[in-house]
Design a protein around this motif. Structure first.
Motif, PDB file in Angstrom:
ATOM      1  N   SER A  62      51.615  83.480  74.190  1.00  0.00           N
ATOM      2  CA  SER A  62      52.426  82.382  73.643  1.00  0.00           C
ATOM      3  C   SER A  62      52.093  81.028  74.267  1.00  0.00           C
ATOM      4  N   TYR A  63      51.378  81.026  75.380  1.00  0.00           N
ATOM      5  CA  TYR A  63      51.111  79.787  76.097  1.00  0.00           C
ATOM      6  C   TYR A  63      49.636  79.746  76.469  1.00  0.00           C
ATOM      7  N   ARG A  64      48.960  78.623  76.169  1.00  0.00           N
ATOM      8  CA  ARG A  64      47.528  78.486  76.474  1.00  0.00           C
ATOM      9  C   ARG A  64      47.254  77.158  77.150  1.00  0.00           C
ATOM     10  N   ILE A  65      46.379  77.186  78.126  1.00  0.00           N
ATOM     11  CA  ILE A  65      45.918  75.957  78.778  1.00  0.00           C
ATOM     12  C   ILE A  65      44.402  75.903  78.602  1.00  0.00           C
ATOM     13  N   ASN A  66      43.938  74.862  77.931  1.00  0.00           N
ATOM     14  CA  ASN A  66      42.512  74.717  77.668  1.00  0.00           C
ATOM     15  C   ASN A  66      41.884  73.841  78.747  1.00  0.00           C
ATOM     16  N   LEU A  67      41.150  74.475  79.651  1.00  0.00           N
ATOM     17  CA  LEU A  67      40.464  73.765  80.725  1.00  0.00           C
ATOM     18  C   LEU A  67      38.946  73.901  80.575  1.00  0.00           C
ATOM     19  N   THR A  68      38.499  73.973  79.330  1.00  0.00           N
ATOM     20  CA  THR A  68      37.059  74.043  79.103  1.00  0.00           C
ATOM     21  C   THR A  68      36.457  72.668  79.347  1.00  0.00           C
ATOM     22  N   PHE A  69      35.192  72.648  79.724  1.00  0.00           N
ATOM     23  CA  PHE A  69      34.517  71.377  79.954  1.00  0.00           C
ATOM     24  C   PHE A  69      34.479  70.554  78.665  1.00  0.00           C
ATOM     25  N   ASP A  70      34.337  71.250  77.536  1.00  0.00           N
ATOM     26  CA  ASP A  70      34.321  70.568  76.224  1.00  0.00           C
ATOM     27  C   ASP A  70      35.618  69.776  76.040  1.00  0.00           C
ATOM     28  N   ASN A  71      36.735  70.454  76.277  1.00  0.00           N
ATOM     29  CA  ASN A  71      38.047  69.835  76.096  1.00  0.00           C
ATOM     30  C   ASN A  71      38.269  68.700  77.092  1.00  0.00           C
ATOM     31  N   ILE A  72      37.852  68.928  78.336  1.00  0.00           N
ATOM     32  CA  ILE A  72      38.018  67.898  79.368  1.00  0.00           C
ATOM     33  C   ILE A  72      37.220  66.646  79.003  1.00  0.00           C
ATOM     34  N   VAL A  73      35.983  66.825  78.527  1.00  0.00           N
ATOM     35  CA  VAL A  73      35.153  65.684  78.108  1.00  0.00           C
ATOM     36  C   VAL A  73      35.850  64.920  76.974  1.00  0.00           C
ATOM     37  N   GLU A  74      36.353  65.637  75.984  1.00  0.00           N
ATOM     38  CA  GLU A  74      37.018  64.981  74.845  1.00  0.00           C
ATOM     39  C   GLU A  74      38.265  64.223  75.291  1.00  0.00           C
ATOM     40  N   GLU A  75      39.060  64.842  76.158  1.00  0.00           N
ATOM     41  CA  GLU A  75      40.273  64.176  76.648  1.00  0.00           C
ATOM     42  C   GLU A  75      39.942  62.937  77.465  1.00  0.00           C
ATOM     43  N   VAL A  76      38.935  63.033  78.308  1.00  0.00           N
ATOM     44  CA  VAL A  76      38.531  61.884  79.119  1.00  0.00           C
ATOM     45  C   VAL A  76      38.056  60.757  78.201  1.00  0.00           C
ATOM     46  N   PHE A  77      37.239  61.100  77.216  1.00  0.00           N
ATOM     47  CA  PHE A  77      36.743  60.068  76.303  1.00  0.00           C
ATOM     48  C   PHE A  77      37.881  59.436  75.510  1.00  0.00           C
ATOM     49  N   GLU A  78      38.852  60.213  75.095  1.00  0.00           N
ATOM     50  CA  GLU A  78      39.989  59.651  74.356  1.00  0.00           C
ATOM     51  C   GLU A  78      40.856  58.787  75.269  1.00  0.00           C
ATOM     52  N   ASP A  79      41.188  59.319  76.434  1.00  0.00           N
ATOM     53  CA  ASP A  79      42.076  58.603  77.354  1.00  0.00           C
ATOM     54  C   ASP A  79      41.429  57.376  77.982  1.00  0.00           C
ATOM     55  N   LYS A  80      40.155  57.433  78.211  1.00  0.00           N
ATOM     56  CA  LYS A  80      39.455  56.375  78.946  1.00  0.00           C
ATOM     57  C   LYS A  80      38.545  55.520  78.055  1.00  0.00           C
ATOM     58  N   MET A  81      38.747  55.571  76.731  1.00  0.00           N
ATOM     59  CA  MET A  81      37.877  54.837  75.810  1.00  0.00           C
ATOM     60  C   MET A  81      37.839  53.345  76.139  1.00  0.00           C
ATOM     61  N   LYS A  82      38.988  52.773  76.470  1.00  0.00           N
ATOM     62  CA  LYS A  82      39.060  51.349  76.803  1.00  0.00           C
ATOM     63  C   LYS A  82      38.204  51.065  78.042  1.00  0.00           C
ATOM     64  N   ASP A  83      38.331  51.904  79.061  1.00  0.00           N
ATOM     65  CA  ASP A  83      37.558  51.729  80.289  1.00  0.00           C
ATOM     66  C   ASP A  83      36.057  51.923  80.031  1.00  0.00           C
ATOM     67  N   ILE A  84      35.737  52.891  79.189  1.00  0.00           N
ATOM     68  CA  ILE A  84      34.337  53.151  78.857  1.00  0.00           C
ATOM     69  C   ILE A  84      33.743  51.919  78.170  1.00  0.00           C
ATOM     70  N   HIS A  85      34.483  51.342  77.230  1.00  0.00           N
ATOM     71  CA  HIS A  85      34.010  50.138  76.531  1.00  0.00           C
ATOM     72  C   HIS A  85      33.838  48.977  77.509  1.00  0.00           C
ATOM     73  N   LYS A  86      34.766  48.875  78.452  1.00  0.00           N
ATOM     74  CA  LYS A  86      34.695  47.785  79.428  1.00  0.00           C
ATOM     75  C   LYS A  86      33.440  47.934  80.283  1.00  0.00           C
ATOM     76  N   ILE A  87      33.173  49.151  80.725  1.00  0.00           N
ATOM     77  CA  ILE A  87      32.001  49.408  81.555  1.00  0.00           C
ATOM     78  C   ILE A  87      30.716  49.158  80.766  1.00  0.00           C
ATOM     79  N   LEU A  88      30.662  49.684  79.537  1.00  0.00           N
ATOM     80  CA  LEU A  88      29.430  49.572  78.742  1.00  0.00           C
ATOM     81  C   LEU A  88      29.209  48.191  78.161  1.00  0.00           C
ATOM     82  N   PHE A  89      30.275  47.542  77.703  1.00  0.00           N
ATOM     83  CA  PHE A  89      30.115  46.305  76.926  1.00  0.00           C
ATOM     84  C   PHE A  89      30.810  45.101  77.542  1.00  0.00           C
ATOM     85  N   GLY A  90      31.477  45.282  78.677  1.00  0.00           N
ATOM     86  CA  GLY A  90      32.146  44.167  79.332  1.00  0.00           C
ATOM     87  C   GLY A  90      33.354  43.668  78.560  1.00  0.00           C
ATOM     88  N   GLU A  91      33.966  44.529  77.798  1.00  0.00           N
ATOM     89  CA  GLU A  91      35.140  44.128  76.970  1.00  0.00           C
ATOM     90  C   GLU A  91      36.420  44.546  77.649  1.00  0.00           C
TER      91      GLU A  91
END
Length: 185
Positions: free
Chosen positions: A156-185
Motif C-alpha cells: 500500500s505504500y511505496r517510496i521511489n528512490l531510483t536514480f531516474d526518479n531522483i534525477v527527475e525530481e532534482v531537475f524539476e525542483d532545481k530548474m530555476k537554479d539550473i537555468h541560472k547556472i547555465l544561462f545567468g538568468e
C-alpha cells in the motif's frame, strides 16, 4: 420698323445672356472644382495618415512577431541545452563506478532499512543491495538506472528512490537554479 433690328436686338441680348450664363456656369464650375479639389486633398491627407498609421502598426506587429519567434528559438535552444545536461548526468550515473554506486545505495538503504518493507533494485545493483539490506526483504528487479524502490509489506505504500526518479525530481525542483547556472538568468 422692320423686324430685322428687333431680331438682331433679341439675338444680341440672347448672346449676352448666354455669355453671362456661361460666365456664371464657368465660375460655379470653378468653385465646384476648387471645392472638390479641397475635399480630394483632405481625403488624400486622411487616407495617407491612415495608411501611415497602418504601416506603423504592421511594422510594430512584424517586429513583435519576430521578437516572439526569436524568444521561442531561444527557449528551444535553452531547453535543448538543459536536456543535454540531463542526458550527460544520466550517462554519468550509468557509468558510475562500483564503489561510488555502493556508497549511494548504502546511504539510501541505511535511512530506511527496517522490518515490514520490501526492496527492489535494478539487476545491476541486485548483489550490492542484497549485501546492504539487514531487515528488509529483497523483492526483485525493476527497470531503472539504479537506486531502490521500497514498498510496505502489503504493497500500500511505496517510496521511489531510483536514480531516474531522483534525477527527475532534482531537475524539476532545481530548474530555476539550473537555468541560472547555465544561462545567468
Amino acid at each position: 420698323m422692320t423686324l430685322e433690328p428687333v431680331i438682331e436686338e433679341i439675338t444680341r441680348k440672347g448672346h449676352l445672356e448666354i455669355a453671362e450664363i456661361r460666365r456664371e456656369a464657368e465660375k460655379k464650375a470653378e468653385e465646384i472644382i476648387a471645392e472638390a479639389k479641397e475635399k480630394a486633398e483632405e481625403i488624400i491627407k486622411k487616407a495617407k495618415a491612415e495608411a501611415e498609421k497602418e504601416v506603423e502598426r504592421l511594422r510594430k506587429q512584424e517586429i513583435s512577431g519576430i521578437k516572439l519567434e526569436m524568444k521561442k528559438e531561444e527557449l528551444a535552444k535553452k531547453k535543448d541545452v538543459v536536456e543535454r545536461v540531463r542526458e550527460k548526468l544520466i550517462e554519468k550515473i550509468r557509468n558510475m563506478g562500483e564503489n561510488e554506486r555502493e556508497e549511494l545505495l548504502k546511504k539510501l538503504i541505511s535511512k530506511y532499512d527496517q522490518d515490514g518493507f520490501k526492496v527492489y533494485s535494478s539487476k545491476k545493483d541486485e548483489e550490492i543491495v542484497k549485501k546492504l539490506v539487514k531487515k528488509m526483504e529483497y523483492a526483485g528487479n525493476i527497470e531503472c538506472l539504479g537506486g531502490i524502490i521500497l514498498e510496505s509489506a502489503d504493497g500500500s505504500y511505496r517510496i521511489n528512490l531510483t536514480f531516474d526518479n531522483i534525477v527527475e525530481e532534482v531537475f524539476e525542483d532545481k530548474m530555476k537554479d539550473i537555468h541560472k547556472i547555465l544561462f545567468g538568468e
